[in-house]
Write a protein that holds these residues in place. Structure first.
Motif, PDB file in Angstrom:
ATOM      1  N   UNK A 318      27.538  38.322  48.068  1.00 20.95           N
ATOM      2  CA  UNK A 318      28.872  38.556  47.493  1.00 20.95           C
ATOM      3  C   UNK A 318      29.736  37.306  47.665  1.00 20.95           C
ATOM      4  N   UNK A 319      30.263  36.817  46.569  1.00 22.85           N
ATOM      5  CA  UNK A 319      31.114  35.624  46.609  1.00 22.85           C
ATOM      6  C   UNK A 319      30.367  34.354  46.967  1.00 22.85           C
ATOM      7  N   UNK A 320      29.052  34.404  46.969  1.00 22.91           N
ATOM      8  CA  UNK A 320      28.262  33.259  47.452  1.00 22.91           C
ATOM      9  C   UNK A 320      28.260  32.104  46.455  1.00 22.91           C
ATOM     10  N   UNK A 321      27.883  32.381  45.227  1.00 21.35           N
ATOM     11  CA  UNK A 321      27.732  31.308  44.245  1.00 21.35           C
ATOM     12  C   UNK A 321      29.032  31.094  43.469  1.00 21.35           C
ATOM     13  N   UNK A 322      29.683  32.184  43.123  1.00 20.86           N
ATOM     14  CA  UNK A 322      30.975  32.084  42.441  1.00 20.86           C
ATOM     15  C   UNK A 322      32.003  32.859  43.253  1.00 20.86           C
ATOM     16  N   UNK A 323      33.168  32.272  43.382  1.00 17.58           N
ATOM     17  CA  UNK A 323      34.220  32.960  44.129  1.00 17.58           C
ATOM     18  C   UNK A 323      34.587  34.250  43.387  1.00 17.58           C
ATOM     19  N   UNK A 324      34.589  35.350  44.083  1.00 16.87           N
ATOM     20  CA  UNK A 324      34.886  36.628  43.427  1.00 16.87           C
ATOM     21  C   UNK A 324      36.282  37.090  43.838  1.00 16.87           C
ATOM     22  N   UNK A 325      37.007  37.668  42.882  1.00 17.72           N
ATOM     23  CA  UNK A 325      38.348  38.175  43.195  1.00 17.72           C
ATOM     24  C   UNK A 325      38.267  39.519  43.897  1.00 17.72           C
ATOM     25  N   UNK A 326      37.284  40.318  43.494  1.00 17.13           N
ATOM     26  CA  UNK A 326      37.039  41.591  44.181  1.00 17.13           C
ATOM     27  C   UNK A 326      35.541  41.699  44.438  1.00 17.13           C
ATOM     28  N   UNK A 327      35.166  41.998  45.661  1.00 14.96           N
ATOM     29  CA  UNK A 327      33.750  42.220  45.957  1.00 14.96           C
ATOM     30  C   UNK A 327      33.558  43.680  46.344  1.00 14.96           C
ATOM     31  N   UNK A 328      32.461  44.240  45.861  1.00 11.98           N
ATOM     32  CA  UNK A 328      32.142  45.627  46.192  1.00 11.98           C
ATOM     33  C   UNK A 328      30.738  45.644  46.786  1.00 11.98           C
ATOM     34  N   UNK A 329      30.650  46.004  48.041  1.00 10.60           N
ATOM     35  CA  UNK A 329      29.338  46.108  48.680  1.00 10.60           C
ATOM     36  C   UNK A 329      28.837  47.525  48.475  1.00 10.60           C
ATOM     37  N   UNK A 330      27.927  47.686  47.520  1.00  9.57           N
ATOM     38  CA  UNK A 330      27.461  49.041  47.249  1.00  9.57           C
ATOM     39  C   UNK A 330      26.300  49.041  46.282  1.00  9.57           C
ATOM     40  N   UNK A 331      25.770  50.205  46.083  1.00 11.82           N
ATOM     41  CA  UNK A 331      24.687  50.427  45.142  1.00 11.82           C
ATOM     42  C   UNK A 331      25.250  50.277  43.719  1.00 11.82           C
ATOM     43  N   UNK A 332      24.548  49.540  42.875  1.00  9.84           N
ATOM     44  CA  UNK A 332      25.080  49.242  41.539  1.00  9.84           C
ATOM     45  C   UNK A 332      25.331  50.525  40.744  1.00  9.84           C
ATOM     46  N   UNK A 333      24.415  51.465  40.865  1.00  8.36           N
ATOM     47  CA  UNK A 333      24.590  52.719  40.117  1.00  8.36           C
ATOM     48  C   UNK A 333      25.804  53.504  40.629  1.00  8.36           C
ATOM     49  N   UNK A 334      25.830  53.683  41.946  1.00  9.52           N
ATOM     50  CA  UNK A 334      26.927  54.465  42.549  1.00  9.52           C
ATOM     51  C   UNK A 334      28.272  53.810  42.257  1.00  9.52           C
ATOM     52  N   UNK A 335      28.303  52.496  42.317  1.00  9.46           N
ATOM     53  CA  UNK A 335      29.562  51.781  42.082  1.00  9.46           C
ATOM     54  C   UNK A 335      29.995  51.945  40.627  1.00  9.46           C
ATOM     55  N   UNK A 336      29.041  51.874  39.701  1.00 11.92           N
ATOM     56  CA  UNK A 336      29.391  52.029  38.281  1.00 11.92           C
ATOM     57  C   UNK A 336      29.936  53.433  38.031  1.00 11.92           C
TER      58      UNK A 336
END
Ligand code: TPP
Ligand code: MG
Length: 596
Positions: A318-336
């Motif tokens: 998260x935020x490693x390669x591109x700076x992210x304004x909002x990071x969500x640590x979660x399962x992609x499906x659950x987050x969607x």
């Protein structure tokens, strides 16, 4: 399908058994039904039990093939892919493929029997420090330091492949298979991830509700989380275009009105144009790998001022390669799902432009598709020269014919090479778990063995590997695995008589000083036949589609077919223009090799 004996294997408490039995029963409890490898004395005591445990042992030609097969198997099934080999050389043969699985985030378990503990350090037969070798390319390493811990550590290697999202190693000194132990057999530990923190999801929903031109980038994490339907619902809620991340063309249904195709190398200009207009990008299940977002077609498309929401199950990206304004640590499906639910209750700024944006999406896709339909030949000087008087097929129209003939439920793997990468423009899928690129380790020789593993996991789906002729030389040995083990696969081999992708660098940077890039091929179709498979040389465009369709059908009769496509030597855009410099030499003897 999981091993039907799985639930019976789990015990409530310690049971007396041998460590080999503890090892095998733990595999059974973990649901394992297939293991790829080459026999070796190191684990023969356990191997002997495979049939009774309901585990198929699939002998391969080379251990690199075994581990790629485990990778393909894992990627298509969402279950563990498992490989095993002899201590020392059998295990070191895994290395390239485990590195590939690492960058594909595949839950592969590499079982590495090791030299016996009583001889360790003495330089005996087939001895090497096996943990050090895999340290940087596995997520977790279990070392069975005591036979009494066989079940515990075997289970942990399997559990961690899922919790840590990548390959693990189970290292077993060979003498630890013998003896008697009292051990429980553990039930698998499966840790589920939620959608992310409420605060992060609220912040993401705020950005999206106020976005004027939101774009979704659907990554491999969406496929791994079985989240394509949730991604579709989120996209429809926003009316947002969806791009696939590089080599994940199966992360959103290609026939959907909002699907724009992949960004990245030889990706879709429509996807890149639309993402360049975004004011908010949601990267769903993507680490935003640097190679996957490089400028393409001389177009630096990444929207630098857009707000970025990055959702991933792995905190470290998260935020490693591109700076992210909002990071969500979660399962992609659950987050969607969670984001869609939040947005359903909000007024969305972008609703006002829904139709206008739909028009933009349609127009960009149409422009790109028209370009692809009429793009028959590479137009650089060198390509025009070599293709000029050739009777061979141009690669692009050949790829178009293949795409039209691919059955709807086909699985396609792609190797590393110029034509395989150009194929990225053409490959689209409606079903997830359909595309298997060599991903970021980028090793030639990936696609064919990976597809053999896919076919073992999904025998009813047509299995197709795209491979350049150079890479084919590295991997065609596994035809024998297909024939011996009755695993029918179709390989499409692009015979352009060269290591094309690297030759392109010699064209672009080294004034056509060709060294080590031309290939004298014998007949690959003939070799296939002599190995017991079907082989066909295709020279005419009109034969491409029917040959692929027939070969896919023949898989249901157990036939493996090698289709050798005779193509020109023309070459598309190179891989690594970004990383090469013009030749500059200082010594007089090398003056002729300098650009200045
Ligand atoms: C194992 C490995 N060795 C070398 C390379 C460097 N490399 C990248 S692409 C390529 C050429 C591939 O040639 P081919 O398979 O014939 O496909 P083409 O480019 O001709 O379409 C090579 C050698 C690599 N990626 N992997
Ligand atoms: Mg080639």
């Amino acid at each position: 399908m999981s091993n039907p004996q799985a639930s019976q294997a789990v015990t409530n408490g310690p049971v007396r058994m041998t460590p080999s039995e503890a090892f095998i029963e733990t595999l059974v409890a973990q649901g394992v039904t297939d293991v790829f490898g080459i026999v070796g004395s190191a684990y023969m005591d356990a191997l002997d039990l495979f049939p009774a445990a309901g585990i198929r042992f699939i002998p391969t030609v080379h251990e690199q093939g075994s581990a790629h097969m485990a990778d393909g198997y894992a990627r298509v099934s969402g279950r563990h892919g498992v490989c095993i080999g002899q201590n020392g050389p059998g295990v070191t043969n895994f290395v390239t493929a485990i590195a590939a699985a690492y960058w594909a985030h595949s839950p592969v378990v590499a079982i590495t029997p090791e030299a016996g503990t009583m001889g360790a350090g003495l330089g005996g037969f087939q001895e090497i420090e096996q943990l050090k070798i895999f340290e940087a390319i596995t997520k977790y390493q279990a070392h069975v330091n005591n036979p009494n811990r066989m079940a515990e550590l075997t289970a942990r290697a399997f559990d961690r492949a899922f919790t840590d999202l990548g390959p693990t190693q189970l290292n077993i000194p060979r003498d630890h298979f013998y003896g008697e132990i009292d051990t429980p057999i553990h039930a698998p530990l499966r840790v589920s991830r939620g959608p992310g923190s409420g605060a992060d999801l609220d912040a993401a929903a705020d950005l999206l509700a106020n976005a004027e031109f939101p774009v979704i980038l659907s990554g491999g994490g969406v496929v791994a989380a079985n989240g394509v339907d949730a991604c579709v619902a989120l996209a429809e809620r926003l009316g947002a275009p969806v791009a696939n991340s590089y080599l994940h063309n199966d992360s959103f249904p290609a026939s959907h009105a909002l699907a724009c195709g992949p960004i990245g190398y030889h990706g879709s200009k429509a996807a890149m144009t639309l993402i360049s207009r975004a004011d908010v990008v949601v990267a769903l299940g993507s680490r935003l790998g640097p190679f996957g977002t490089l400028p393409q077609y001389e177009f630096d498309y990444w929207p630098k001022t857009a707000k970025l929401i990055q959702v991933d199950a792995d905190a470290s990206v998260l935020g490693l390669v591109k700076r992210a304004d909002v990071t969500v640590l979660g399962d992609a499906r659950e987050a969607a799902v969670a984001l869609e639910a939040r947005l359903a209750e909000r007024t969305l700024v972008c609703t006002a432009t829904r139709d206008a944006r739909a028009d933009q999406i349609r127009a960009e896709k149409e422009t790109w598709h028209t370009q692809l339909e009429t793009w028959n030949q590479e137009q650089d000087d060198w390509s025009l020269e070599v293709a000029g008087d050739s009777s061979a097929m141009h690669p692009r129209p050949m790829l178009r014919e293949l795409q039209k003939a691919l059955p709807g439920d086909a699985m396609v793997s792609t190797d590393i090479g110029n034509i395989c990468q150009i194929a990225n423009s053409y490959l689209g899928f409606d079903a997830p778990r359909s595309m298997f690129g060599a991903m970021m380790f980028g090793n030639c020789g990936y696609a064919f063995p990976a597809m053999i593993g896919c076919k073992v996991a999904a025998p009813s789906r047509p299995a197709v590997a795209y491979v350049g002729d150079g890479a084919w030389g590295m991997s065609f040995g596994e035809i024998l695995t297909c024939v011996r083990e009755q695993i029918p696969v179709t390989a499409v081999v692009f015979n352009n008589g060269q290591w094309g992708a690297e030759k392109k660098n010699q064209v672009d940077f080294y004034s056509n000083r060709f060294l080590g890039v031309n290939l004298e091929n014998t007949s690959w179709a003939g070799i296939a036949k002599s190995m017991g498979a079907e082989g066909q040389t295709i020279e005419k465009l009109s034969d491409v589609g029917p040959a692929l369709a027939d070969a896919c059908k023949a898989q249901s009769e157990g036939k493996t077919t090698i289709l050798e496509m005779m193509v020109t030597r023309e070459l598309g855009d190179p891989f690594r223009r970004d990383a090469l410099k013009r030749p500059h030499r200082l010594l007089a003897k090398y003056k002729a090799y300098s650009d200045d």
